[in-house]
Write a protein that holds these residues in place. Sequence first.
Motif, PDB file in Angstrom:
ATOM      1  N   SER A 158      10.331  32.592  49.296  1.00  0.00           N
ATOM      2  CA  SER A 158      10.083  32.581  51.035  1.00  0.00           C
ATOM      3  C   SER A 158       9.406  32.050  51.457  1.00  0.00           C
ATOM      4  N   ASP A 159       8.469  31.721  50.821  1.00  0.00           N
ATOM      5  CA  ASP A 159       6.857  30.359  51.260  1.00  0.00           C
ATOM      6  C   ASP A 159       6.986  29.294  50.895  1.00  0.00           C
ATOM      7  N   PHE A 160       7.292  28.454  51.858  1.00  0.00           N
ATOM      8  CA  PHE A 160       7.546  26.430  50.897  1.00  0.00           C
ATOM      9  C   PHE A 160       6.397  26.482  52.258  1.00  0.00           C
ATOM     10  N   VAL A 161       6.141  24.920  51.602  1.00  0.00           N
ATOM     11  CA  VAL A 161       5.528  24.169  52.350  1.00  0.00           C
ATOM     12  C   VAL A 161       6.367  22.667  52.233  1.00  0.00           C
ATOM     13  N   GLN A 162       6.802  21.555  53.261  1.00  0.00           N
ATOM     14  CA  GLN A 162       7.230  20.457  52.168  1.00  0.00           C
ATOM     15  C   GLN A 162       6.088  19.151  53.100  1.00  0.00           C
ATOM     16  N   THR A 163       4.975  18.332  51.672  1.00  0.00           N
ATOM     17  CA  THR A 163       4.570  17.798  52.381  1.00  0.00           C
ATOM     18  C   THR A 163       5.010  15.907  51.881  1.00  0.00           C
ATOM     19  N   ILE A 164       4.233  15.165  52.163  1.00  0.00           N
ATOM     20  CA  ILE A 164       4.716  13.851  51.430  1.00  0.00           C
ATOM     21  C   ILE A 164       3.910  13.743  50.645  1.00  0.00           C
ATOM     22  N   PRO A 165       3.535  13.441  49.276  1.00  0.00           N
ATOM     23  CA  PRO A 165       1.915  12.853  48.568  1.00  0.00           C
ATOM     24  C   PRO A 165       2.206  11.851  48.306  1.00  0.00           C
ATOM     25  N   LEU A 166       0.964  10.774  48.188  1.00  0.00           N
ATOM     26  CA  LEU A 166       1.540   8.873  47.152  1.00  0.00           C
ATOM     27  C   LEU A 166       0.660   9.382  45.775  1.00  0.00           C
ATOM     28  N   GLY A 167       1.154   8.697  45.014  1.00  0.00           N
ATOM     29  CA  GLY A 167      -0.323   8.802  43.299  1.00  0.00           C
ATOM     30  C   GLY A 167      -0.792   8.512  44.334  1.00  0.00           C
ATOM     31  N   PHE A 168      -2.291   7.576  44.435  1.00  0.00           N
ATOM     32  CA  PHE A 168      -3.814   7.844  44.796  1.00  0.00           C
ATOM     33  C   PHE A 168      -4.001   9.061  45.522  1.00  0.00           C
ATOM     34  N   LEU A 169      -2.893  10.278  46.150  1.00  0.00           N
ATOM     35  CA  LEU A 169      -3.695  11.697  45.607  1.00  0.00           C
ATOM     36  C   LEU A 169      -4.643  11.602  44.650  1.00  0.00           C
ATOM     37  N   GLN A 170      -4.280  11.308  43.389  1.00  0.00           N
ATOM     38  CA  GLN A 170      -4.617  11.559  42.224  1.00  0.00           C
ATOM     39  C   GLN A 170      -6.209  11.482  42.605  1.00  0.00           C
TER      40      GLN A 170
END
Length: 252
Positions: A105-117
């Motif tokens: 019940s513990d969620f987070v929705q997010t929007i990464p792009l590959g350059f987060l590396q």
Amino acid sequence: MSRIGFIGTGHIAAPIARFLAAKGHEIAVTERNASVSAELKAELDVVVANPQAVLDASDIVFLCLRPQIAPEVLEQLNFRSDQQIVSVMAAVSADQLAALCAPASDFVQTIPLGFLQQGGCPLAAFGNDALLAELFEPENPVVKVSNEAALNAHFAVCAMVPGLLDVLATGAEWLAEQTGDADASEFYTTQLLSGFLHTMQTGQAGRLAEERDALATDGTLSLQMTQALHAGNAHDALRSALQAIGNRLETD
Ligand SMILES: NC(=O)C1=CN([C@@H]2O[C@H](COP(=O)(O)OP(=O)(O)OC[C@H]3O[C@@H](n4cnc5c(N)ncnc54)[C@H](OP(=O)(O)O)[C@@H]3O)[C@@H](O)[C@H]2O)C=CC1
Ligand SMILES: O=C(O)[C@@H]1CCC=N1
């Protein structure tokens, strides 16, 4: 150090796994895509296993499946109530996630792009933003959003990245037609924009317009360009595209 699992090991899972492995977390990934999971195993010594085994070995679970196959994969899995779930999937709603991953019940929705590396990727977060901050800050700033409609609007703006790359590619192609040097044209176009944006202050409403107005003053080529794009309805096209993507996410 956390035990982190990935369900779906493709284009976006790989850079996230690399970033988190470099932070010292213990990583497990599902086998598909086999070449990506084999690369991650060779490079980072991650555990490669079937989806349920990955789930069983993880306290934090990243859902990195294509939205159209997510229901059929996730409904076969047994989640635990103590697991924290990070979904990067566009068009899989909070309600769907809650149903598919119960009793978690513990969620987070997010929007990464590959350059987060490499760092510098803003992570819009709906849900447990503190978990994302723990995992990805300070390299990648977390931008908390307060409802799902706002998250979907961030997804639409994120899709501006390939949209604007396409516009830049047209500019670079046009330059190459004039100069005959495609590599130098692409270098010039890319470096110009990335250098400008890299040094620009961020985080303050009106800053983009200020920077535009500082360049596009009376009689300048810059003003001719901004006016021509308005006259050619480029901004209307952009707004329509953002709205259409937002609508698609609302109704999917
Ligand atoms: N690409 C990006 O930059 C971004 C993507 N996203 C989101 O991330 C999600 C994934 O996108 P992306 O990484 O590009 O897609 P990919 O197709 O590269 O990755 C999806 C992964 O899921 C695997 N998969 C398919 N079926 C199963 C199964 N039954 N069990 C386990 N794994 C399976 C695929 O393996 P196989 O190839 O063998 O089918 C593949 O490794 C999407 O929901 C997208 O909205 C969000 C932000 C950015
Ligand atoms: O284009 C997509 O569907 C995904 C979501 C955000 C970035 N890529």
